[in-house]
Enzyme design. Structure first.
Site, short mmCIF file in Angstrom:
data_model
loop_
_atom_site.label_atom_id
_atom_site.label_comp_id
_atom_site.label_asym_id
_atom_site.label_seq_id
_atom_site.Cartn_x
_atom_site.Cartn_y
_atom_site.Cartn_z
N CYS A 84 0.57 -1.24 -0.07
CA CYS A 84 0.17 0.57 0.14
C CYS A 84 1.45 1.17 -0.46
O CYS A 84 1.34 1.54 -0.97
CB CYS A 84 -1.36 0.13 1.24
SG CYS A 84 -1.52 -1.42 1.51
N HIS A 117 -3.34 -6.11 0.79
CA HIS A 117 -3.53 -6.35 1.59
C HIS A 117 -4.71 -7.34 2.37
O HIS A 117 -5.33 -7.52 1.09
CB HIS A 117 -3.33 -4.97 2.49
CG HIS A 117 -4.92 -4.49 1.95
ND1 HIS A 117 -5.21 -3.53 1.91
CD2 HIS A 117 -5.59 -4.26 3.10
CE1 HIS A 117 -6.70 -2.66 1.95
NE2 HIS A 117 -6.73 -3.85 2.99
N ARG A 167 -11.30 6.84 -5.33
CA ARG A 167 -10.38 5.46 -4.75
C ARG A 167 -11.11 4.40 -4.87
O ARG A 167 -12.09 4.07 -5.90
CB ARG A 167 -10.61 5.60 -2.94
CG ARG A 167 -9.88 6.56 -1.95
CD ARG A 167 -10.19 6.63 -0.90
NE ARG A 167 -9.15 4.90 -0.65
CZ ARG A 167 -8.17 5.62 0.18
NH1 ARG A 167 -7.72 6.40 -0.02
NH2 ARG A 167 -6.82 4.15 0.41
#
Lengths: 449, 243
Positions: free
Chosen positions: B92, B193, B126
């Site tokens: 990330c 993740h 996003r």
């Protein structure tokens, strides 16, 4: 143009239809319909409440705190509440549609919806509780939620804030605001937990020092660099004593005096919920201390919060565990009763749970492992949950993976005597309740709250 | 005795997506095989420990900016460590810091280490959701990686730089070129993740093997019982495919 009362009546009728069709209690749908045809419905309906509105938000404890406050106010007031936890604009509007004769509103509000709902509800008292990391895929970073709160905290309402949370204490609060917190180092944690969220000073960025850490990043904090520190407490809990899972004794100090209270709820997070409710009652005014204490003492758990339910074949305790801070407190609380437990751990990844399940790695299941007799993992991510527990040290031989929630519950209940403890995310709890309701052993959730 | 040394960079700042899960998996998979495991944290201003694997997680924007300068000041040391055979796993925000930097919308630029030829710019939305990618870290052995992505940055790899894998379901580096993450030698970067390693035990073992090579050469890793990991992987891949 359709007059407003006709729109409300139409939305109210929709609630009845939804309930009769078995589609749920109508805790959101009528409000959603009404807001579509009358966007200012929340303001119009809430302004009819003669006693005004008390609103509250937090990451954890909203439903329990609102129920505690209601328990103090109900003997004297007819309340309008979103008791089933539907806390977006649609849920608040639905509650307002459903109560025609109420005089005082008590609403819990989703932390991301507060920026929209506070100006619409114009509460007399606005309670701002804790902010913890929760559903990053839905809410975004904690700082973003705090920024939303910062934009509305300085409004024409009395703020009641959790002073133990540095992020909340940093919010601007106008005249007459009240601060609450815990003042009992005897129940402090030895150190800041690894999952602590707000460990830096909001004013200068320096690492905060804690004279006592109570829960996550909540505690008696101060900044060694700039002198910023926890504000003085107007409402405080001292002399906290846990009685296993049966209850908690606290002394509540308030501007109205101090009182020893016995709450029939376990866990330090419920002490925070009680303090929030007491401080909001103080800010609202007109509630004697004895009434507050009685409300806390007569309190039954909100649904799914250490709630005992019949399963048909036995008994279960439902425990909502939906984010790291909340789940860690549940685990800490379960440890108050050292007897080995049969568990169901249910992990769903639906939208209302957060689709990202990374958070289970921020939960200290390691502390749970020694007290486990057996575990059934369940939900849409049952295998992932079992894998997490394996890494936490739970023996794979005492674990089973059963994605079906009702089957998982039955397996755990049948495996021994005494209740099975069910740790569950939000939608898994609603689904499980639904299954038990169809068996006729628990009332539907919109009546249980 | 064989041992693995890990340096966890900025554990206090970069830990937003349960990064300790990745460390826990590396520890478990080493200790099960009698490989001694040591992890040392390194915060801003601390001396950079010598290690076989450097781990960089993701953080809140504010925390990421707070450590970026410190990390950039260590670029030379990190480069020397990588040239000396150390592996890197960056997830990330940490992944973005591997590159030349982050171009924000307005004044929120962030420098990078330039360890890998890639650059990240802020996107309008996003990219959030379950993701699955196909990788071939060892030629002829394609594998999948599953997890979750949540990033506003669009990452573009330099000419000739290989991604970690190709997106099967999800967005990946920029939602346009089908690549996800980066892999150059023993340096891995990714937006995935979940955390990354628990559901992708083969990748954890690849990293353990690659990290051990520096001081121990090729170490054969005994297979472990990955029944739960495999089932969790299978479910995650199915959920990613369903969108």
């Amino acid at each position: 143009m359709i007059p407003f009362p006709a729109k409300v009546a139409a939305a109210r009728a929709a609630a009845g239809l939804s309930r009769r069709a078995g589609a749920g209690g109508g805790t959101s749908l009528p409000g959603k319909l009404l807001l579509r045809i009358a966007p200012d419905a929340v303001t119009r309906l809430s302004s009819r409440l003669a006693g005004g509105v008390i609103a509250l938000s937090a990451t954890n404890g909203k439903t329990t705190t609102a129920k505690m406050l209601a328990s103090m106010l109900e003997p004297e007031h007819r309340l309008c509440r979103n008791a089933a936890g539907a806390n977006l604009a649609s849920g608040v509007a639905s509650a307002l549609i459903g109560c025609r004769h109420a005089e005082l509103g008590v609403f819990e509000v989703d932390e991301a919806a507060l920026e929209e709902l506070a100006p619409a509800l114009r509460p007399r008292v606005l309670g701002l509780g804790n902010l913890f990391r929760d559903q990053l895929d839905r809410y975004g970073e904690l700082e973003l939620v705090a920024a939303r709160w910062r934009r509305i905290s300085d409004g024409p309402w009395r703020i009641v804030r959790n002073a133990d949370d540095p992020l909340v204490a940093a919010l601007p609060a106008g005249a007459g605001s009240l601060s609450y917190g815990i003042d009992d180092p005897a129940v402090a944690l030895p150190e800041l937990p690894h999952a602590a969220d707000s460990k830096w000073c909001a004013a200068c960025g320096e690492r905060l020092h804690y004279d006592a850490v109570y829960l996550g990043h909540l505690g008696a904090w101060r900044c060694p660099a700039c002198g910023n520190a926890r504000p003085p407490l107007d409402v405080a809990a001292t002399s906290v004593r846990f009685d296993g899972l049966a209850g908690t004794d606290i002394t509540v100090a308030t501007p109205l005096g101090a009182r020893r209270v016995r709450m029939p709820l376990p866990g330090l997070y419920n002490v925070y919920n009680a303090l929030a409710a007491v401080a909001m009652a103080c800010a609202a005014g007109g509630v004697p201390l004895g009434r507050m204490a009685a409300g806390l003492e007569a309190f039954g758990p909100a649904f799914g919060r250490f709630e005992r339910v019949a399963t048909g074949a036995g008994e279960a305790v439902l425990v909502l565990s939906k984010n790291p801070a909340g789940a860690n407190e549940v685990i800490r609380t379960l440890a108050h009763d050292p007897a080995p437990k049969r568990l169901v751990v249910a992990l769903n990844d639906r939208i209302a749970d957060g689709r990202d399940v990374s958070w289970i790695w921020d939960v200290d299941f390691e502390l749970l492992a020694p007290g486990v007799e057996s575990v059934v993992t369940s939900g849409t991510r049952a295998a992932e949950m079992a894998m997490r527990l394996k890494y936490a040290g739970v023996d794979p031989d005492v674990m089973r993976v059963e994605p079906d929630l009702a089957a998982a519950l039955d397996t755990a209940v049948a495996a021994g005597d005494g209740p099975a403890y069910v740790l569950t995310t939000y939608t898994a709890m609603l689904e499980l309740r639904g299954a038990l309701t169809r068996r006729g052993v628990v009332p539907p959730y919109w009546e249980a709250a | 005795m064989t041992d693995l040394r890990i340096c966890h960079l900025y554990p206090e700042h970069l830990n937003i997506y349960a990064d300790r899960g990745n460390i826990a998996v590396l520890r478990y998979r080493c200790e099960r095989r009698d490989i001694a495991f040591a992890v040392r944290g390194c915060g801003p201003g601390d001396p950079l420990p010598e290690a076989d694997l450097y781990y960089l997680g993701g953080g809140q924007d504010r925390d990421q900016v707070a450590v970026a300068g410190d990390l950039v000041a260590r670029s030379g040391d990190l480069r020397a460590a990588v040239d000396g055979g150390a592996a890197v796993l960056a997830v990330c925000g940490g992944y973005q810091l591997l590159g030349h930097g982050y171009r924000g919308h307005a004044g929120d630029d962030m420098p990078g280490t330039g360890l890998v030829d890639l650059v990240t710019e802020a996107g309008p939305t996003r990219m959030i959701g379950n993701i699955a990618i196909r990788c071939e870290l060892d030629p002829g052995r394609p594998r999948t990686v599953v997890g979750f992505e949540n990033h506003a940055g669009r990452t573009h790899l330099g000419e000739g730089v290989e991604p970690l894998g190709q997106v099967l379901h999800g967005h990946g580096n920029n939602g346009a070129d089908g690549g996800e993450g980066v892999r150059t030698g023993r340096v891995l970067g990714t937006y995935i993740h979940g955390p990354l390693l628990p559901k992708n035990p083969w990748l954890a073992d690849w990293l353990v093997g690659a990290s051990l090579e520096r001081r121990h050469g090729t170490v054969a890793l005994d297979p472990l019982d990955d029944a739960l990991e495999s089932e969790a992987h299978r479910v995650a891949e199915r959920i990613a495919a369903a969108g």
